[in-house]
Design a protein around this motif. Structure first.
Motif, PDB file in Angstrom:
ATOM      1  N   THR A 215       0.879  -1.393   0.219  1.00  0.00           N
ATOM      2  CA  THR A 215       0.000  -0.002   0.238  1.00  0.00           C
ATOM      3  C   THR A 215       0.787   1.236   0.082  1.00  0.00           C
ATOM      4  O   THR A 215       1.998   1.156   0.421  1.00  0.00           O
ATOM      5  CB  THR A 215      -0.934  -0.030   1.140  1.00  0.00           C
ATOM      6  OG1 THR A 215      -0.039   0.004   2.520  1.00  0.00           O
ATOM      7  CG2 THR A 215      -1.897  -1.010   1.274  1.00  0.00           C
ATOM      8  N   PRO A 216       0.536   2.422  -0.518  1.00  0.00           N
ATOM      9  CA  PRO A 216       1.194   3.562  -0.728  1.00  0.00           C
ATOM     10  C   PRO A 216       1.219   4.435   0.823  1.00  0.00           C
ATOM     11  O   PRO A 216       0.449   3.978   1.753  1.00  0.00           O
ATOM     12  CB  PRO A 216       0.447   4.365  -1.554  1.00  0.00           C
ATOM     13  CG  PRO A 216      -0.955   3.859  -1.385  1.00  0.00           C
ATOM     14  CD  PRO A 216      -0.627   2.353  -1.272  1.00  0.00           C
ATOM     15  N   LYS A 217       2.217   5.147   0.895  1.00  0.00           N
ATOM     16  CA  LYS A 217       2.486   5.846   2.233  1.00  0.00           C
ATOM     17  C   LYS A 217       1.751   7.210   2.234  1.00  0.00           C
ATOM     18  O   LYS A 217       2.009   7.945   3.192  1.00  0.00           O
ATOM     19  CB  LYS A 217       3.909   6.045   2.597  1.00  0.00           C
ATOM     20  CG  LYS A 217       4.412   4.594   2.828  1.00  0.00           C
ATOM     21  CD  LYS A 217       5.798   4.669   3.300  1.00  0.00           C
ATOM     22  CE  LYS A 217       6.279   3.253   3.469  1.00  0.00           C
ATOM     23  NZ  LYS A 217       8.090   3.424   3.961  1.00  0.00           N
ATOM     24  N   ILE A 218       1.227   7.653   0.886  1.00  0.00           N
ATOM     25  CA  ILE A 218       0.824   8.954   0.768  1.00  0.00           C
ATOM     26  C   ILE A 218      -0.792   8.680   0.797  1.00  0.00           C
ATOM     27  O   ILE A 218      -1.247   7.840  -0.216  1.00  0.00           O
ATOM     28  CB  ILE A 218       1.201   9.647  -0.434  1.00  0.00           C
ATOM     29  CG1 ILE A 218       2.772   9.875  -0.049  1.00  0.00           C
ATOM     30  CG2 ILE A 218       0.503  11.023  -0.533  1.00  0.00           C
ATOM     31  CD1 ILE A 218       3.563  10.805  -1.171  1.00  0.00           C
ATOM     32  N   SER A 219      -1.397   9.642   1.628  1.00  0.00           N
ATOM     33  CA  SER A 219      -3.022   9.209   1.502  1.00  0.00           C
ATOM     34  C   SER A 219      -4.088  10.147   0.928  1.00  0.00           C
ATOM     35  O   SER A 219      -5.061  10.265   1.267  1.00  0.00           O
ATOM     36  CB  SER A 219      -3.389   9.029   3.209  1.00  0.00           C
ATOM     37  OG  SER A 219      -3.399  10.408   3.753  1.00  0.00           O
ATOM     38  N   THR A 220      -3.460  10.859   0.007  1.00  0.00           N
ATOM     39  CA  THR A 220      -4.350  11.947  -0.905  1.00  0.00           C
ATOM     40  C   THR A 220      -5.114  11.216  -1.662  1.00  0.00           C
ATOM     41  O   THR A 220      -4.723  10.247  -2.231  1.00  0.00           O
ATOM     42  CB  THR A 220      -3.550  13.099  -1.383  1.00  0.00           C
ATOM     43  OG1 THR A 220      -2.661  12.448  -2.447  1.00  0.00           O
ATOM     44  CG2 THR A 220      -2.720  13.841  -0.555  1.00  0.00           C
ATOM     45  N   ALA A 221      -6.289  11.704  -2.022  1.00  0.00           N
ATOM     46  CA  ALA A 221      -7.249  10.925  -2.693  1.00  0.00           C
ATOM     47  C   ALA A 221      -6.548  10.906  -4.313  1.00  0.00           C
ATOM     48  O   ALA A 221      -6.769   9.936  -5.071  1.00  0.00           O
ATOM     49  CB  ALA A 221      -8.593  11.843  -3.094  1.00  0.00           C
ATOM     50  N   ARG A 228      -3.886   3.119  -8.067  1.00  0.00           N
ATOM     51  CA  ARG A 228      -4.874   2.191  -8.624  1.00  0.00           C
ATOM     52  C   ARG A 228      -4.503   2.206 -10.096  1.00  0.00           C
ATOM     53  O   ARG A 228      -4.442   0.933 -10.628  1.00  0.00           O
ATOM     54  CB  ARG A 228      -6.240   2.413  -8.064  1.00  0.00           C
ATOM     55  CG  ARG A 228      -6.493   2.428  -6.669  1.00  0.00           C
ATOM     56  CD  ARG A 228      -8.050   2.150  -6.319  1.00  0.00           C
ATOM     57  NE  ARG A 228      -8.497   3.668  -6.553  1.00  0.00           N
ATOM     58  CZ  ARG A 228      -8.860   4.639  -5.762  1.00  0.00           C
ATOM     59  NH1 ARG A 228      -8.248   4.258  -4.421  1.00  0.00           N
ATOM     60  NH2 ARG A 228      -9.250   5.777  -5.910  1.00  0.00           N
ATOM     61  N   ALA A 229      -4.686   3.209 -10.530  1.00  0.00           N
ATOM     62  CA  ALA A 229      -4.310   3.006 -12.074  1.00  0.00           C
ATOM     63  C   ALA A 229      -2.904   2.553 -12.429  1.00  0.00           C
ATOM     64  O   ALA A 229      -2.681   1.730 -13.530  1.00  0.00           O
ATOM     65  CB  ALA A 229      -4.233   4.598 -12.576  1.00  0.00           C
ATOM     66  N   SER A 274       0.282  11.551 -10.526  1.00  0.00           N
ATOM     67  CA  SER A 274       1.300  11.359 -11.372  1.00  0.00           C
ATOM     68  C   SER A 274       2.319  10.413 -10.569  1.00  0.00           C
ATOM     69  O   SER A 274       2.760   9.277 -11.003  1.00  0.00           O
ATOM     70  CB  SER A 274       1.733  12.296 -12.327  1.00  0.00           C
ATOM     71  OG  SER A 274       2.566  13.101 -11.503  1.00  0.00           O
ATOM     72  N   LYS A 275       2.456  10.910  -9.598  1.00  0.00           N
ATOM     73  CA  LYS A 275       3.436  10.291  -8.797  1.00  0.00           C
ATOM     74  C   LYS A 275       2.926   8.933  -8.269  1.00  0.00           C
ATOM     75  O   LYS A 275       3.612   7.817  -7.972  1.00  0.00           O
ATOM     76  CB  LYS A 275       4.040  11.100  -7.442  1.00  0.00           C
ATOM     77  CG  LYS A 275       4.729  10.486  -6.694  1.00  0.00           C
ATOM     78  CD  LYS A 275       5.166  11.518  -5.129  1.00  0.00           C
ATOM     79  CE  LYS A 275       5.637  12.862  -5.719  1.00  0.00           C
ATOM     80  NZ  LYS A 275       5.850  13.795  -4.567  1.00  0.00           N
ATOM     81  N   GLY A 276       1.692   8.806  -7.703  1.00  0.00           N
ATOM     82  CA  GLY A 276       1.005   7.423  -7.459  1.00  0.00           C
ATOM     83  C   GLY A 276       0.849   6.598  -8.634  1.00  0.00           C
ATOM     84  O   GLY A 276       1.097   5.684  -8.198  1.00  0.00           O
ATOM     85  N   TYR A 277       0.826   7.197  -9.715  1.00  0.00           N
ATOM     86  CA  TYR A 277       0.792   6.185 -10.791  1.00  0.00           C
ATOM     87  C   TYR A 277       2.095   5.640 -11.122  1.00  0.00           C
ATOM     88  O   TYR A 277       2.107   4.271 -11.123  1.00  0.00           O
ATOM     89  CB  TYR A 277       0.260   6.938 -12.148  1.00  0.00           C
ATOM     90  CG  TYR A 277       0.297   5.980 -13.394  1.00  0.00           C
ATOM     91  CD1 TYR A 277      -0.725   5.346 -13.633  1.00  0.00           C
ATOM     92  CD2 TYR A 277       1.347   6.253 -14.179  1.00  0.00           C
ATOM     93  CE1 TYR A 277      -0.818   4.553 -14.979  1.00  0.00           C
ATOM     94  CE2 TYR A 277       1.517   5.521 -15.442  1.00  0.00           C
ATOM     95  CZ  TYR A 277       0.279   4.753 -15.636  1.00  0.00           C
ATOM     96  OH  TYR A 277       0.255   3.936 -16.761  1.00  0.00           O
ATOM     97  N   VAL A 278       3.236   6.295 -11.144  1.00  0.00           N
ATOM     98  CA  VAL A 278       4.294   5.557 -11.271  1.00  0.00           C
ATOM     99  C   VAL A 278       4.851   4.689 -10.087  1.00  0.00           C
ATOM    100  O   VAL A 278       5.292   3.818 -10.254  1.00  0.00           O
ATOM    101  CB  VAL A 278       5.511   6.962 -11.052  1.00  0.00           C
ATOM    102  CG1 VAL A 278       7.055   6.304 -11.192  1.00  0.00           C
ATOM    103  CG2 VAL A 278       5.418   7.724 -12.354  1.00  0.00           C
ATOM    104  N   HIS A 279       4.391   4.992  -8.859  1.00  0.00           N
ATOM    105  CA  HIS A 279       4.880   4.229  -7.638  1.00  0.00           C
ATOM    106  C   HIS A 279       3.840   2.902  -7.698  1.00  0.00           C
ATOM    107  O   HIS A 279       4.417   1.716  -7.617  1.00  0.00           O
ATOM    108  CB  HIS A 279       4.490   4.684  -6.385  1.00  0.00           C
ATOM    109  CG  HIS A 279       5.401   5.727  -6.040  1.00  0.00           C
ATOM    110  ND1 HIS A 279       5.161   6.662  -4.941  1.00  0.00           N
ATOM    111  CD2 HIS A 279       6.491   6.398  -6.737  1.00  0.00           C
ATOM    112  CE1 HIS A 279       6.346   7.669  -4.939  1.00  0.00           C
ATOM    113  NE2 HIS A 279       6.783   7.470  -5.895  1.00  0.00           N
ATOM    114  N   GLY A 280       2.793   3.058  -8.189  1.00  0.00           N
ATOM    115  CA  GLY A 280       1.782   1.979  -8.398  1.00  0.00           C
ATOM    116  C   GLY A 280       2.071   0.995  -9.465  1.00  0.00           C
ATOM    117  O   GLY A 280       2.157  -0.227  -9.440  1.00  0.00           O
ATOM    118  N   PHE A 281       2.486   1.811 -10.570  1.00  0.00           N
ATOM    119  CA  PHE A 281       3.175   0.786 -11.747  1.00  0.00           C
ATOM    120  C   PHE A 281       4.291  -0.173 -11.560  1.00  0.00           C
ATOM    121  O   PHE A 281       4.522  -1.321 -11.835  1.00  0.00           O
ATOM    122  CB  PHE A 281       3.468   1.740 -12.970  1.00  0.00           C
ATOM    123  CG  PHE A 281       3.893   1.270 -14.089  1.00  0.00           C
ATOM    124  CD1 PHE A 281       2.829   0.755 -15.219  1.00  0.00           C
ATOM    125  CD2 PHE A 281       5.138   0.752 -14.572  1.00  0.00           C
ATOM    126  CE1 PHE A 281       3.218   0.015 -16.267  1.00  0.00           C
ATOM    127  CE2 PHE A 281       5.365   0.054 -15.805  1.00  0.00           C
ATOM    128  CZ  PHE A 281       4.386  -0.040 -16.441  1.00  0.00           C
TER     129      PHE A 281
END
Length: 544
Positions: A215-221, A228-229, A274-281
């Motif tokens: 799971t990510p460590k940043i909780s913004t929507a 998830r993407a 975009s940061k969440g997308y890179v980390h999730g990918f």
């Protein structure tokens, strides 16, 4: 001498021995050898006789024990005076029977007058008593009334105190209850978070697949949506065979960003997504996530950096540019005597143009723009440190339709009275062009971005004098607006030629604005945007 006992009798003095009225105990000796057989009352005659006997006996008297006591001359004198007084009293009593009669008559008269005085005094006392009783009664009545009022006020105060205590207690109980409710709510929320897996958790539990995506460590929507993407695309898409993986990932990201309307203000939201997308990918692939910042456009983008003796700052700037998937990067090093060229070569794969002599301000930008073929051109200086996230608004606004994206420096300027001449000239030019809404924002300040359309309309030579390029852009009705906002006033490097109220750089920029005003006057008329509609010049032979 009454009230004492006497054992020895001397001239003018007595030894204490007997009870009240006695002079000596039985069997004691008196002057002349006589012995007292019984108690003798003390009278004036006895005292006189004792005094005379004491004087005749040499001032000594023998007691029953045979001891003697010396009486002082002072005591003998006092006894003699007492005898004289007693004798005088007896003479007066014996010889003055008429005086006694007269005394009785005077006493009668005194009694009669006293009776009258007593009656008067009684009347006065009665009046005083009546007055005193009345005053006492009045004072008691007033005291009673005051007591009643005091009791009433005390009762009211007591009621108020009790009411306040009740209210305070109620408020305290309510506060405690509210605190308990808030504590319970926090506890319940924490329990829900522990029970529900997802991006809000900071634990190391896997959320999908055998690969153990964490799971990510940043909780913004926005970050969660990008996460998830990224997980979805990481499970089905591979970029390992792509020659430019960063750009390939940007293309996949833009499909989600446009569908979920992330590409737009606020740009911080886009950056988080975009940061969440890179980390999730990369988490979906169980790989280390790169520190990439994806662009808000699918178009090609070129970055152009002008450098002169910037070895201390050009390295960090190139690091920030490497985080972005630029299609082209041009660095124009001119007139540098330090290691700026080596720093650029070490930190990036940019195209580096090196000129031993100084080219002058803005010429390097024009050379970079001449080499670039991208749809969007981003201009920077090597002495002003910016982050990759701060550059997103300039690129994103060009992608959304702007032709010229300016840096909004208005929030960082002083009041008009404290502004320098360069700032005044920028504001005056924009007001003369009919764009006072731009304030002091100008193509002179970096960073700024141009569209390919704007570059074609303005031409490369116009970029060497930024105020002229801005005047041309306004004249051709290009879409100009302030996009990002970076404080370059504070971070601008201090040099000899740009320090002081009047310096070479200030004179250069003021001259650039004079050129721009001349060009605008040639294109739009000598009054520019200030029309004269009040005077009829033609009637006096003037131009209309």
């Amino acid at each position: 001498m009454q009230g004492h006992r006497f054992r020895r009798l001397a001239a003018g003095g007595l030894k204490r021995s007997g009870s009240v009225g006695s002079i000596a105990a039985p069997g004691s000796r008196v002057p002349g050898g006589a012995r007292l057989r019984k108690k003798t009352s003390v009278t004036g005659a006895n005292l006189a006789a004792a005094a005379e006997a004491g004087a005749a006996g040499g001032g000594f008297a023998k007691t029953g024990r045979g001891s003697a006591a010396r009486v002082s001359a002072k005591t003998a004198s006092a006894a003699a005076a007492g005898v004289s007084a007693v004798r005088g009293k007896a003479v007066k009593i014996g010889a003055g029977k008429m005086g006694a009669v007269k005394n009785a008559a005077s006493r009668v008269r005194a009694v009669r007058s006293g009776a009258g005085g007593t009656a008067a005094h009684a009347r006065v006392r009665a009046g005083v008593m009546r007055t005193g009783i009345a005053k006492v009664a009045a004072s008691r009545t007033a005291a009673f009334r005051a007591g009643v009022r005091g009791a009433r006020s005390k009762s009211a105060k007591a009621r108020n105190v009790k009411a306040g205590a009740v209210r305070t207690g109620a408020a305290g109980r309510a506060g405690k209850a509210g605190g308990a409710l808030r504590t319970a709510a926090r506890t319940q929320k924490a329990a829900r978070l522990r029970q529900r897996p997802g991006p809000l958790l900071r634990s190391r539990r896997a959320v999908r697949g055998r690969r153990g995506a964490l799971t990510p460590k940043i909780s913004t929507a926005a970050y969660q949506a990008g996460w998830r993407a990224g997980l979805e695309d990481g499970a089905r898409i591979s970029i390992e065979q792509e020659p430019y993986q960063k750009k390939a990932l940007n293309r996949h990201w833009m499909q989600h960003a446009q569908a979920k309307t992330f590409a737009g203000a606020p740009w911080g939201r886009f950056s988080e997504a975009s940061k969440g997308y890179v980390h999730g990918f990369f988490r979906a692939k169980s790989q280390h996530a790169h520190d990439w910042v994806l662009l808000p456009t699918a178009k090609s983008v070129a970055a152009i950096v002008s450098v002169r003796n910037e070895e201390s700052t050009i390295g960090p700037i190139m690091h920030q540019l490497n985080r972005l998937p630029f299609d082209e990067v041009y660095v124009i090093v001119n007139g540098s005597v330090d290691h700026s060229f080596q720093r650029v070569r070490e930190r990036s794969h940019a195209v580096v143009l090196s000129f031993p002599e100084p080219l002058g301000h803005d010429v390097g930008r024009a050379l970079g723009a001449k080499l670039a073929s991208a749809d969007i051109l981003l201009f920077l200086d090597g002495d002003i440190m910016v982050t990759a996230e701060e550059l997103l608004p300039f690129i994103g606004m060009i992608d959304q339709g702007l032709d010229v994206a300016l840096n909004d420096i208005t929030p960082y300027m002083h009041s008009f009275a404290k502004q320098d001449q360069v700032t005044h000239m920028k504001q005056f030019l924009n007001a003369s062009l009919g764009r006072s809404d731009l304030g002091a924002n100008s193509l002179t300040a970096v960073p700024h971005a141009l569209s390919r359309k704007a570059l074609d309309v303005l031409g490369i030579p116009a970029l060497m004098v930024p105020p002229k390029a801005q005047a041309l852009a306004v004249h051709h009705h290009l879409n100009i607006k302030a996009s990002g906002s970076i404080n370059v006033i504070r971070s601008n490097k201090r040099r000899t030629e740009n320090t002081g109220r009047t310096n070479q750089v200030a004179d250069l920029i003021i001259g650039d604005h004079v050129e721009a005003l001349k060009l605008a006057g040639d294109l739009s008329g000598e009054r520019l945007s200030f029309r004269d509609e009040m005077r009829k010049r033609t009637l006096a032979g003037g131009a209309g």
